[in-house]
Scaffold this active site. Structure first.
Site, PDB file in Angstrom:
ATOM      1  N   GLY A  51       0.851  -1.179   0.000  1.00 16.98           N
ATOM      2  CA  GLY A  51       0.000   0.000   0.000  1.00 16.98           C
ATOM      3  C   GLY A  51       0.887   1.228   0.000  1.00 16.98           C
ATOM      4  O   GLY A  51       1.781   1.361   0.849  1.00 16.98           O
ATOM      5  N   ARG A  93      10.371  -0.772  -4.139  1.00 19.99           N
ATOM      6  CA  ARG A  93       9.169  -0.865  -4.993  1.00 19.99           C
ATOM      7  C   ARG A  93       9.179   0.350  -5.912  1.00 19.99           C
ATOM      8  O   ARG A  93       9.239   1.485  -5.421  1.00 19.99           O
ATOM      9  CB  ARG A  93       7.871  -0.866  -4.178  1.00 19.99           C
ATOM     10  CG  ARG A  93       7.619  -2.048  -3.260  1.00 19.99           C
ATOM     11  CD  ARG A  93       7.335  -3.365  -3.965  1.00 19.99           C
ATOM     12  NE  ARG A  93       6.177  -3.420  -4.813  1.00 19.99           N
ATOM     13  CZ  ARG A  93       4.939  -3.693  -4.398  1.00 19.99           C
ATOM     14  NH1 ARG A  93       4.695  -3.896  -3.109  1.00 19.99           N
ATOM     15  NH2 ARG A  93       3.948  -3.777  -5.255  1.00 19.99           N
ATOM     16  N   ASP A 237      -1.458   4.359  -6.392  1.00 17.31           N
ATOM     17  CA  ASP A 237      -0.035   4.255  -6.065  1.00 17.31           C
ATOM     18  C   ASP A 237       0.769   5.413  -6.630  1.00 17.31           C
ATOM     19  O   ASP A 237       1.800   5.777  -6.082  1.00 17.31           O
ATOM     20  CB  ASP A 237       0.515   2.928  -6.569  1.00 17.31           C
ATOM     21  CG  ASP A 237       0.085   1.772  -5.688  1.00 17.31           C
ATOM     22  OD1 ASP A 237       0.857   1.395  -4.799  1.00 17.31           O
ATOM     23  OD2 ASP A 237      -1.043   1.276  -5.877  1.00 17.31           O
ATOM     24  N   ASN A 247      -2.556   2.208 -10.329  1.00 13.37           N
ATOM     25  CA  ASN A 247      -3.064   1.490  -9.157  1.00 13.37           C
ATOM     26  C   ASN A 247      -2.997  -0.011  -9.443  1.00 13.37           C
ATOM     27  O   ASN A 247      -2.560  -0.438 -10.513  1.00 13.37           O
ATOM     28  CB  ASN A 247      -4.501   1.933  -8.843  1.00 13.37           C
ATOM     29  CG  ASN A 247      -4.943   1.494  -7.459  1.00 13.37           C
ATOM     30  OD1 ASN A 247      -4.240   1.714  -6.467  1.00 13.37           O
ATOM     31  ND2 ASN A 247      -6.097   0.860  -7.362  1.00 13.37           N
ATOM     32  N   LYS A 248      -3.419  -0.799  -8.491  1.00 15.68           N
ATOM     33  CA  LYS A 248      -3.334  -2.256  -8.605  1.00 15.68           C
ATOM     34  C   LYS A 248      -3.921  -2.740  -9.928  1.00 15.68           C
ATOM     35  O   LYS A 248      -4.947  -2.245 -10.373  1.00 15.68           O
ATOM     36  CB  LYS A 248      -4.062  -2.912  -7.433  1.00 15.68           C
ATOM     37  CG  LYS A 248      -3.994  -4.421  -7.386  1.00 15.68           C
ATOM     38  CD  LYS A 248      -2.554  -4.929  -7.388  1.00 15.68           C
ATOM     39  CE  LYS A 248      -1.737  -4.345  -6.258  1.00 15.68           C
ATOM     40  NZ  LYS A 248      -0.301  -4.700  -6.349  1.00 15.68           N
TER      41      LYS A 248
END
Length: 346
Positions: A51, A93, A237, A247-248
């Protein structure tokens, strides 16, 4: 903490970091004690913590621990010895901009000639953490104002306390709307291949006694066609300068489906997620993870022998598919470059 805000995935205690190991959920609540920047980066990389906001907070504490160690061992040139730790944390990341944002704030404080640098860095890391919680409650208030009483909403991945300093971004809006009687039912995508919806979001919502049903991602269009939801709520993100949203993986397809079915699409993210140095979503680096995450569930292979897999962790939703962006500084309708510039000047 309020009754519907009972989870903290990232905590600072005494001289170290405590992380709820999200790989073990929902079957076990296991906490890891983290004492170094290297272990912090490994925890981020290996999805112990995930997250965007939570990653940024975790990285800030990781750099604090590195600075404390360097200052103790090399009090006269401790700053110059931190670069390796900064680089390791920054590379853990690539997509979530909050990681870089938090490190940049910490590095700016390191560069100041402070007689008590470690105390200053500790206060800053804790402030980054607290600011995120406060931003989440502010966004929850603003997003909730847009939701009229409805049967249901759909959310993707996990955007709750597990993904943030506490309370959550999109899940924070859902928590607040449910507490005010506006939402009867939350639908959560399973969110393959890490199952953040079924393992994490459902776990959070069940703990808070919020009615939740899981769906396969492939069921979202049918859910919308039946009129069961009025909103899709997601986090982010990274948000590019033109309003494109990384995003995911699976977020983009939800936005397309929502527009076709006249379901409104809300992105909830703090302004630390907005990257004005990235012009459009085309320039956002998309992390690609191991094919094994798709080919296996746990230790059990589910795919045919010899088949391979493509595993991008994120996708980019064009800004024209975003109806509402909610930040702690305010609401943006149909975000674009001009509107984001104005927002950040508030």
């Amino acid at each position: 903490m309020p009754p519907n805000d009972t989870i903290r995935a990232v905590e600072w205690k005494d001289n170290h970091l405590i992380l709820l190991d999200q790989r073990k959920l929902p079957h076990a609540e296991h906490y890891l004690q983290i004492y170094s920047a290297e272990d912090t980066a490994e925890a981020i990389r290996n999805m112990v913590v995930r997250g965007a906001p939570a990653i940024g907070i975790t990285a800030a504490y990781g750099l604090l621990m590195a600075a404390r160690k360097a200052f103790k061992q090399y009090p006269h040139d401790w700053r110059s010895r931190l670069q390796t730790d900064i680089d390791v944390l920054a590379a853990s990341r690539p997509t979530a901009i909050n990681l870089q944002w938090a490190l940049q704030r910490m590095v700016a404080a390191i560069d100041e000639q402070d007689p008590e640098p470690i105390n200053t860095l500790m206060a800053l890391a804790q402030r980054i953490h607290q600011e995120d919680i406060e931003a989440n409650h502010r966004m929850a208030f603003l997003g909730n104002e847009l939701i009229k009483p409805t049967h249901g909403v759909l959310t993707h991945c996990n955007t709750g306390s597990l993904a943030t300093g506490g309370y959550g971004t999109a899940l924070g809006v859902i928590r607040t709307a449910y507490s005010e009687g506006k939402i009867e039912q939350v639908y959560a995508d399973e969110t393959r291949p890490w199952w953040q919806g079924s393992r994490l979001t459902a776990w959070e919502l069940m703990r808070d006694k919020i009615p939740t049903q899981l769906i396969c991602e492939g069921a979202a269009a049918h859910l919308m066609k039946l009129g069961k939801i009025s909103w899709v709520l997601v986090g982010a993100d990274r948000i590019a300068a033109n309003g494109d949203v990384a995003n995911k993986i699976g977020t983009y397809s939800l936005a397309v489906l929502a527009r076709f079915h006249s379901v409104r699409f809300m992105v909830v993210a703090p302004t630390s997620t907005i990257d004005m140095n990235t012009p459009t979503g085309e320039q956002i680096p998309i992390e690609e993870r191991s094919p094994e995450e798709i080919l296996n569930v746990g230790q059990q292979r589910i795919a045919a022998p010899q088949v391979s897999a493509w595993n991008p962790a994120f996708d980019v939703t064009p800004s024209k598919l975003v109806d509402i962006l909610v930040t702690e500084k305010g609401i943006v309708v149909r975000p674009d470059n001009e509107k984001l510039v104005s927002l950040l000047q508030r």
